[in-house]
Design an enzyme around this catalytic site. Structure first.
Site, PDB file in Angstrom:
ATOM      1  N   HIS A 154       0.978  -1.232  -0.040  1.00 21.35           N
ATOM      2  CA  HIS A 154      -0.140   0.064  -0.050  1.00 21.35           C
ATOM      3  C   HIS A 154       0.745   1.227   0.198  1.00 21.35           C
ATOM      4  O   HIS A 154       0.364   2.155  -0.306  1.00 21.35           O
ATOM      5  CB  HIS A 154      -0.840  -0.076   1.209  1.00 21.35           C
ATOM      6  CG  HIS A 154      -2.209  -0.842   1.086  1.00 21.35           C
ATOM      7  ND1 HIS A 154      -3.371  -0.503   0.413  1.00 21.35           N
ATOM      8  CD2 HIS A 154      -2.378  -2.183   1.389  1.00 21.35           C
ATOM      9  CE1 HIS A 154      -4.246  -1.326   0.355  1.00 21.35           C
ATOM     10  NE2 HIS A 154      -3.715  -2.428   1.063  1.00 21.35           N
ATOM     11  N   HIS A 196      -7.835  -7.323  -1.288  1.00 23.11           N
ATOM     12  CA  HIS A 196      -6.685  -6.749  -1.646  1.00 23.11           C
ATOM     13  C   HIS A 196      -6.310  -6.821  -3.188  1.00 23.11           C
ATOM     14  O   HIS A 196      -6.235  -8.190  -3.599  1.00 23.11           O
ATOM     15  CB  HIS A 196      -5.519  -7.193  -0.644  1.00 23.11           C
ATOM     16  CG  HIS A 196      -4.130  -6.382  -0.900  1.00 23.11           C
ATOM     17  ND1 HIS A 196      -3.761  -5.495  -0.159  1.00 23.11           N
ATOM     18  CD2 HIS A 196      -3.469  -6.640  -1.907  1.00 23.11           C
ATOM     19  CE1 HIS A 196      -2.403  -5.265  -0.519  1.00 23.11           C
ATOM     20  NE2 HIS A 196      -2.274  -5.912  -1.940  1.00 23.11           N
ATOM     21  N   ASP A 207      -7.633  -1.700  -1.306  1.00 20.18           N
ATOM     22  CA  ASP A 207      -8.618  -2.642  -0.626  1.00 20.18           C
ATOM     23  C   ASP A 207     -10.227  -2.439  -0.903  1.00 20.18           C
ATOM     24  O   ASP A 207     -10.532  -1.336  -0.669  1.00 20.18           O
ATOM     25  CB  ASP A 207      -8.242  -2.864   1.087  1.00 20.18           C
ATOM     26  CG  ASP A 207      -6.972  -3.099   1.378  1.00 20.18           C
ATOM     27  OD1 ASP A 207      -6.354  -3.857   0.796  1.00 20.18           O
ATOM     28  OD2 ASP A 207      -6.617  -3.003   2.280  1.00 20.18           O
ATOM     29  N   GLU A 211      -6.114 -12.556   0.558  1.00 22.76           N
ATOM     30  CA  GLU A 211      -6.956 -11.379   0.964  1.00 22.76           C
ATOM     31  C   GLU A 211      -7.982 -11.449  -0.073  1.00 22.76           C
ATOM     32  O   GLU A 211      -7.587 -10.779  -1.082  1.00 22.76           O
ATOM     33  CB  GLU A 211      -6.370 -10.323   1.272  1.00 22.76           C
ATOM     34  CG  GLU A 211      -5.386 -10.657   2.678  1.00 22.76           C
ATOM     35  CD  GLU A 211      -4.374  -9.333   2.764  1.00 22.76           C
ATOM     36  OE1 GLU A 211      -4.674  -8.294   2.285  1.00 22.76           O
ATOM     37  OE2 GLU A 211      -3.481  -9.390   3.769  1.00 22.76           O
TER      38      GLU A 211
END
Length: 237
Positions: free
Chosen positions: A134, A206, A141, A203
């Site tokens: 990030h 993500h 996200d 995830e």
């Protein structure tokens, strides 16, 4: 070091730009700012120019399939300092939940707890060769919102530290609700993939484009076409 962190970075110096929030649904106030994270005046709703263009394309692909639906942005650009804050916050939460105190932990206990935390959170590395995804402005996200403005239940919360966070957690389950979760996650994956994003292996929320994780996944899927990352840690804001 995680496998994707071995990917070299050839920084393209593309600018970090503000996301036009009217095009998307967002969390407001920002979830990490609510917890006390300090972005030092920089909006968390920022991405590299090329990543933003791809996200707008993903929104278009979603509209083509479900008019009125929107991609909901939970988090985008995250400075390393905020990454460190969230690692500390998550560790403190685990300690509270388990009735533990940090000062009483052995080094082995602390390491095991951190390994749990790092299942979700990237290490807040200051090393320019291993930036948290990030912090590059190339990761986002996201989840989905329907035409009535309701955030869809995806069968697990963003940042949830549990097996439910795995994208394929519901893949082999048979109840109607579990199949719905699987279908929604697959829809999110498909519109993001069509726009050029890769999804984090662990995830469901993500996605990234142009960072080390993206390059690593692309190179694994295309063995004859190795890619370097084009986005490193954002500096000098």
């Amino acid at each position: 070091m995680k496998p994707y962190q071995k990917i070299p970075i050839q920084e393209c110096d593309e600018p970090l730009v503000a996301i036009p929030l009217g095009k998307f649904a967002i969390e407001s106030p920002h979830p990490y700012e609510k917890l006390g994270a300090n972005y030092r005046g920089q909006s968390p709703y920022s991405l590299r120019q090329g990543v933003l263009e791809a996200l707008i394309n993903a929104q278009t692909y979603l509209h083509q399939r479900y008019p009125g639906w929107k991609i909901k942005i939970f988090d985008a650009y995250r400075p390393v300092e905020v990454q460190q804050f969230m690692v500390g916050y998550t560790l403190a939460r685990l300690l509270r939940e388990r009735g533990l105190k940090q000062e009483n932990l052995s080094s082995e206990q602390r390491q095991k707890l951190l390994e749990e935390v790092y299942q979700i959170w990237a290490v807040p590395s200051d090393n320019p060769a291993t930036p948290p995804p990030h912090s590059t402005g190339a990761a986002v996200d996201v989840t989905l919102v329907d035409a009535t403005g309701n955030t869809l239940d995806m069968g697990g919360e963003i940042d949830e530290l549990s097996p439910r966070s795995h994208p394929d957690y519901y893949a082999n389950m048979t109840s109607e609700k579990e199949r719905l979760y699987c279908t929604r996650r697959q829809l999110l994956y498909e519109v993001m993939r069509e726009a050029g994003f890769c999804r984090h292996p662990g995830e469901w929320w993500h996605f990234s484009l142009g960072d080390q994780m993206w390059a690593w996944q692309h190179s694994r899927e295309n063995l004859d076409n190795f890619l370097a990352a084009r986005y490193g840690r954002v500096l000098n804001l």
